[in-house]
Design an enzyme around this catalytic site. Structure first.
Site, PDB file in Angstrom:
ATOM      1  N   ASP A  63      18.792  15.034  44.021  1.00  0.00           N
ATOM      2  CA  ASP A  63      17.644  15.930  44.065  1.00  0.00           C
ATOM      3  C   ASP A  63      18.141  17.371  44.165  1.00  0.00           C
ATOM      4  O   ASP A  63      19.229  17.698  43.681  1.00  0.00           O
ATOM      5  CB  ASP A  63      16.749  15.551  45.250  1.00  0.00           C
ATOM      6  CG  ASP A  63      15.275  15.765  44.960  1.00  0.00           C
ATOM      7  OD1 ASP A  63      14.878  16.927  44.800  1.00  0.00           O
ATOM      8  OD2 ASP A  63      14.525  14.769  44.914  1.00  0.00           O
ATOM      9  N   ASP A  79      27.540  18.984  45.316  1.00  0.00           N
ATOM     10  CA  ASP A  79      26.615  19.811  44.559  1.00  0.00           C
ATOM     11  C   ASP A  79      27.141  19.923  43.125  1.00  0.00           C
ATOM     12  O   ASP A  79      28.118  20.629  42.861  1.00  0.00           O
ATOM     13  CB  ASP A  79      26.520  21.194  45.217  1.00  0.00           C
ATOM     14  CG  ASP A  79      25.625  22.163  44.457  1.00  0.00           C
ATOM     15  OD1 ASP A  79      25.134  21.805  43.369  1.00  0.00           O
ATOM     16  OD2 ASP A  79      25.420  23.280  44.973  1.00  0.00           O
ATOM     17  N   ASP A 139      30.452  22.339  43.949  1.00  0.00           N
ATOM     18  CA  ASP A 139      31.123  22.472  45.232  1.00  0.00           C
ATOM     19  C   ASP A 139      30.648  21.357  46.168  1.00  0.00           C
ATOM     20  O   ASP A 139      29.795  20.545  45.806  1.00  0.00           O
ATOM     21  CB  ASP A 139      30.881  23.856  45.860  1.00  0.00           C
ATOM     22  CG  ASP A 139      29.420  24.164  46.093  1.00  0.00           C
ATOM     23  OD1 ASP A 139      28.682  23.262  46.527  1.00  0.00           O
ATOM     24  OD2 ASP A 139      28.995  25.325  45.840  1.00  0.00           O
ATOM     25  N   HIS A 192      12.510  20.116  48.003  1.00  0.00           N
ATOM     26  CA  HIS A 192      12.087  18.846  47.416  1.00  0.00           C
ATOM     27  C   HIS A 192      12.989  17.695  47.850  1.00  0.00           C
ATOM     28  O   HIS A 192      12.511  16.619  48.237  1.00  0.00           O
ATOM     29  CB  HIS A 192      12.094  18.987  45.893  1.00  0.00           C
ATOM     30  CG  HIS A 192      11.458  17.853  45.149  1.00  0.00           C
ATOM     31  ND1 HIS A 192      12.169  16.741  44.762  1.00  0.00           N
ATOM     32  CD2 HIS A 192      10.191  17.665  44.715  1.00  0.00           C
ATOM     33  CE1 HIS A 192      11.371  15.913  44.106  1.00  0.00           C
ATOM     34  NE2 HIS A 192      10.150  16.450  44.064  1.00  0.00           N
ATOM     35  N   ASN A 196      10.846   7.951  67.796  1.00  0.00           N
ATOM     36  CA  ASN A 196      11.647   8.894  68.577  1.00  0.00           C
ATOM     37  C   ASN A 196      10.798   9.983  69.227  1.00  0.00           C
ATOM     38  O   ASN A 196      11.315  10.983  69.695  1.00  0.00           O
ATOM     39  CB  ASN A 196      12.731   9.535  67.687  1.00  0.00           C
ATOM     40  CG  ASN A 196      12.148  10.392  66.570  1.00  0.00           C
ATOM     41  OD1 ASN A 196      10.953  10.320  66.297  1.00  0.00           O
ATOM     42  ND2 ASN A 196      12.990  11.177  65.928  1.00  0.00           N
ATOM     43  N   ASN A 256       4.389  12.896  36.993  1.00  0.00           N
ATOM     44  CA  ASN A 256       3.078  13.354  37.459  1.00  0.00           C
ATOM     45  C   ASN A 256       2.223  13.970  36.355  1.00  0.00           C
ATOM     46  O   ASN A 256       1.461  14.910  36.596  1.00  0.00           O
ATOM     47  CB  ASN A 256       3.272  14.385  38.578  1.00  0.00           C
ATOM     48  CG  ASN A 256       4.087  13.854  39.732  1.00  0.00           C
ATOM     49  OD1 ASN A 256       3.977  12.691  40.093  1.00  0.00           O
ATOM     50  ND2 ASN A 256       4.913  14.705  40.306  1.00  0.00           N
ATOM     51  N   ALA A 265      13.197   6.872  34.783  1.00  0.00           N
ATOM     52  CA  ALA A 265      12.414   5.750  35.301  1.00  0.00           C
ATOM     53  C   ALA A 265      12.223   4.644  34.273  1.00  0.00           C
ATOM     54  O   ALA A 265      12.204   3.453  34.622  1.00  0.00           O
ATOM     55  CB  ALA A 265      11.055   6.261  35.781  1.00  0.00           C
ATOM     56  N   TYR A 267      14.168   3.545  31.957  1.00  0.00           N
ATOM     57  CA  TYR A 267      15.311   2.702  31.606  1.00  0.00           C
ATOM     58  C   TYR A 267      15.162   1.345  32.288  1.00  0.00           C
ATOM     59  O   TYR A 267      14.778   1.270  33.464  1.00  0.00           O
ATOM     60  CB  TYR A 267      16.625   3.362  32.019  1.00  0.00           C
ATOM     61  CG  TYR A 267      16.961   4.595  31.197  1.00  0.00           C
ATOM     62  CD1 TYR A 267      16.987   4.536  29.810  1.00  0.00           C
ATOM     63  CD2 TYR A 267      17.265   5.807  31.822  1.00  0.00           C
ATOM     64  CE1 TYR A 267      17.293   5.676  29.066  1.00  0.00           C
ATOM     65  CE2 TYR A 267      17.571   6.937  31.092  1.00  0.00           C
ATOM     66  CZ  TYR A 267      17.577   6.871  29.712  1.00  0.00           C
ATOM     67  OH  TYR A 267      17.865   7.981  28.968  1.00  0.00           O
ATOM     68  N   ALA A 281      16.337   0.718  35.902  1.00  0.00           N
ATOM     69  CA  ALA A 281      15.739   1.483  36.989  1.00  0.00           C
ATOM     70  C   ALA A 281      14.402   0.871  37.382  1.00  0.00           C
ATOM     71  O   ALA A 281      13.722   0.235  36.575  1.00  0.00           O
ATOM     72  CB  ALA A 281      15.543   2.933  36.571  1.00  0.00           C
ATOM     73  N   ASP A 324       7.102  -0.142  36.970  1.00  0.00           N
ATOM     74  CA  ASP A 324       7.329  -1.427  37.638  1.00  0.00           C
ATOM     75  C   ASP A 324       6.453  -1.635  38.874  1.00  0.00           C
ATOM     76  O   ASP A 324       5.828  -2.688  39.029  1.00  0.00           O
ATOM     77  CB  ASP A 324       8.806  -1.543  38.031  1.00  0.00           C
ATOM     78  CG  ASP A 324       9.717  -1.489  36.829  1.00  0.00           C
ATOM     79  OD1 ASP A 324       9.655  -2.415  36.004  1.00  0.00           O
ATOM     80  OD2 ASP A 324      10.488  -0.511  36.712  1.00  0.00           O
ATOM     81  N   SER A 336       7.102  11.808  43.191  1.00  0.00           N
ATOM     82  CA  SER A 336       8.329  12.187  43.903  1.00  0.00           C
ATOM     83  C   SER A 336       8.288  11.712  45.350  1.00  0.00           C
ATOM     84  O   SER A 336       9.329  11.539  45.982  1.00  0.00           O
ATOM     85  CB  SER A 336       8.497  13.716  43.890  1.00  0.00           C
ATOM     86  OG  SER A 336       8.880  14.173  42.624  1.00  0.00           O
TER      87      SER A 336
END
Length: 560
Positions: free
Chosen positions: A137, A155, A160, A169, A183, A261, A271, A273, A276, A299, A322
């Protein structure tokens, strides 16, 4: 009603003290309930069981009003009592647990968790630190709900090792997957203890190339991910992205991807494929959110609005596919936690086969966390292994706080390792490396300690060890001193200890100077030459083999 506990483990204790074999000292235990026919007492049933070859009773709890007795035993209790006219039934004692309701303030508003039956799934497992979900993400920040469980990542946008979230996001998606539950703060994610592997493949504007995403998938697979969540996509596919998703599948990693969306039935990638799991967004009534993509290529569905935590730690409501995708990723992580041996294909099958009907906008239905977890839950009847690491068996006495270390293993995972003395728990640990400690103050002589390992299915195994404990200080009855010619002084304290003296030390004070004399063998005599005729303060300290000390101060006189 209060029941009296009958302890009948004297034979075990005696065997431990006399040096039982390692195999006998680590035996599987089980708890069974024996139903009694009229005229039979609990004591009679327990004695008959304890007399049976190959069976030992460790403790028992009679329920007289119910005509039964519950016993913890080693060996086959059912087989030993088969055909006994005094016994009506013998059954393994099931374990019931409280219905888990997390105390997180926002939990009451999390309709999505209730809809997917997460609380029922949490009765089986709340997750495992051995399960890792990679979040591909905008990066992930280690916010409070994920504290201590965000692994070092990468990243691919800036090339890096700092996958910080400059958008928000990715952190939100990760928190839907794995926010800590029960908690007292915030909200509950799906998999409370699983770990997050942050892989930044999208920039601060929420965009990323298929090349970076593909590299991120390979990185996640090669760095131990069990599940990959991708709350990203678009209408265009690419060979490199298709190959990366196939790479994950070939290496046993389940890929979860948001369907998109746009409110259309056009396939969205990655998605769409086949390898997935494509996830649509559903409402509180299992209808499709109008913005969610849909169709036979999608699915499963999952709640499309969920509580989340943003990159700055603030709590937000996170909507879209998402948000729905991470729900399914969290369920997949729970499934893997319930059965660490389950393959990616089995996890996917559990999710899709147990989905609740949700309408024609999705191929299977809305995800059911409880059904998926129980579909793969292993009926584990094998006790874990447990062995002492330290202290070693030796004649060396120990005192004060004693640390015990152990090794324990089980195919479904060890839940706890406990340390017991005289049937009472005096220490416990819930994660490897197994280390427990207890305060031995007031104990002296040989003490039999028991390590008890319990796996996640409730099976137990014990291992015993006899340790020599000494918390009693040695004694100094008198300190005799004699002087021979030329001011040669002999200091001879009368010392005694039940387990042996290790050292006698005397400190003679001569003005501003101190002279230290030591002896490590009996007779405990210390010799010193006085510099002049005078009276000298002397402090004698006796140390036993366990490290206990006793000190006595006197004076010695050196005449002319």
């Amino acid at each position: 009603m209060r029941y009296r506990t009958l302890t009948v483990a004297a034979a075990l204790t005696a065997a431990s003290l006399s040096g039982v074999s390692p195999a006998a000292a680590a035996e599987a235990t089980s708890t069974v309930t024996i139903g009694l026919n009229p005229g039979t007492t609990a004591a009679e049933a327990v004695q008959a069981l304890d007399d049976a070859p190959g069976v030992r009773v460790l403790d028992s709890e009679p329920a007289t009003e119910l005509g039964a007795v519950t016993v913890t035993v080693t060996g086959d209790a059912a087989g030993a009592l088969a055909g006994d006219p005094g016994v009506a039934y013998v059954e393994k004692t099931p374990v019931a647990r409280i219905m888990l309701t997390p105390n997180d303030p926002l939990q009451s508003q999390q309709w999505g968790n209730r809809l997917v039956k997460a609380p029922a799934a949490w009765e089986v497992t709340t997750g495992s630190a051995d399960v890792t979900v990679a979040v591909l993400d905008t990066g992930v920040n280690p916010v409070s709900e994920l504290a201590g469980r965000v692994l070092p990542g990468y990243d691919f946008v800036n090339d890096d090792a700092d996958p910080s979230d400059d958008h928000g996001h990715g952190t939100a998606a990760a928190s839907v997957v794995a926010a800590a539950g029960d908690n007292g703060s915030g909200f509950s994610g799906l998999c409370w203890t699983c770990r997050i592997l942050p892989v930044k493949v999208m920039n601060g504007s929420g965009e990323g190339g298929h090349d970076d995403i593909a590299q991120g998938i390979v990185y996640a697979v090669d760095h131990g991910a069990d599940v990959i969540n991708m709350s990203l996509g678009g209408p265009a596919g690419s060979q490199i992205l298709a190959d990366a998703v196939a790479y994950a599948a070939a290496h046993g990693v389940l890929v979860i991807a948001s369907a998109g969306n746009d409110g259309v039935s056009t396939p969205n990638y990655p998605a769409a494929y086949p390898s997935a799991v494509a996830v649509a967004g559903s409402t509180e009534t299992d209808a499709r959110y109008s913005w969610s993509n849909h169709g036979a290529w999608v699915d499963v569905a999952a709640p499309g609005t969920n509580a989340a935590q943003s990159k700055d730690g603030s709590y937000v409501w996170f909507s879209g596919t998402s948000s729905a995708g991470p729900v399914v990723a969290g369920v997949a992580a729970l499934v893997r936690s319930a059965n660490p041996q389950a393959t990616a294909a089995q996890v996917r099958a559990a999710i899709e086969s147990t989905a609740d009907p949700a309408g024609s906008y999705v191929a299977t239905g809305r995800v059911d966390a409880d059904g998926a977890v129980r579909a793969v839950k292993v009926t584990d009847v094998t006790a874990p292994t447990i062995a002492w690491s330290s202290p070693a068996v030796s004649g060396t006495p120990r005192r004060g706080r004693i640390t015990v270390t152990a090794t324990a293993a089980d195919t479904s995972g060890v839940a706890t390792v406990e340390l017991l003395r005289a049937g009472k728990v005096i220490g416990a640990d819930t994660a490897a490396p197994w280390s427990l400690s207890f305060d031995s103050a007031g104990l002296n002589g040989t003490q039999t300690l028991t390590l008890r390992a319990t796996d996640r299915a409730g099976n137990t195994r014990t291992a015993n060890r006899a340790l020599l404990v000494d918390n009693a200080a040695p004694t100094i009855a008198t300190i005799k001193s004699t002087v021979v010619r030329k001011r040669n002084v002999t200091i001879a304290p009368a010392v005694r200890d039940n387990l042996g003296v290790q050292q006698v030390k005397a400190v003679v004070t001569n003005g501003a100077k101190k002279v230290t004399l030591t002896s490590t063998t009996s007779p405990w005599t210390l010799k010193w030459t006085a510099p002049r005729a005078a009276t000298y303060p002397v402090t004698v300290t006796v140390t036993d083999r366990a490290g206990n000390t006793r000190t006595l101060t006197t004076k010695v006189k050196s005449p002319r």
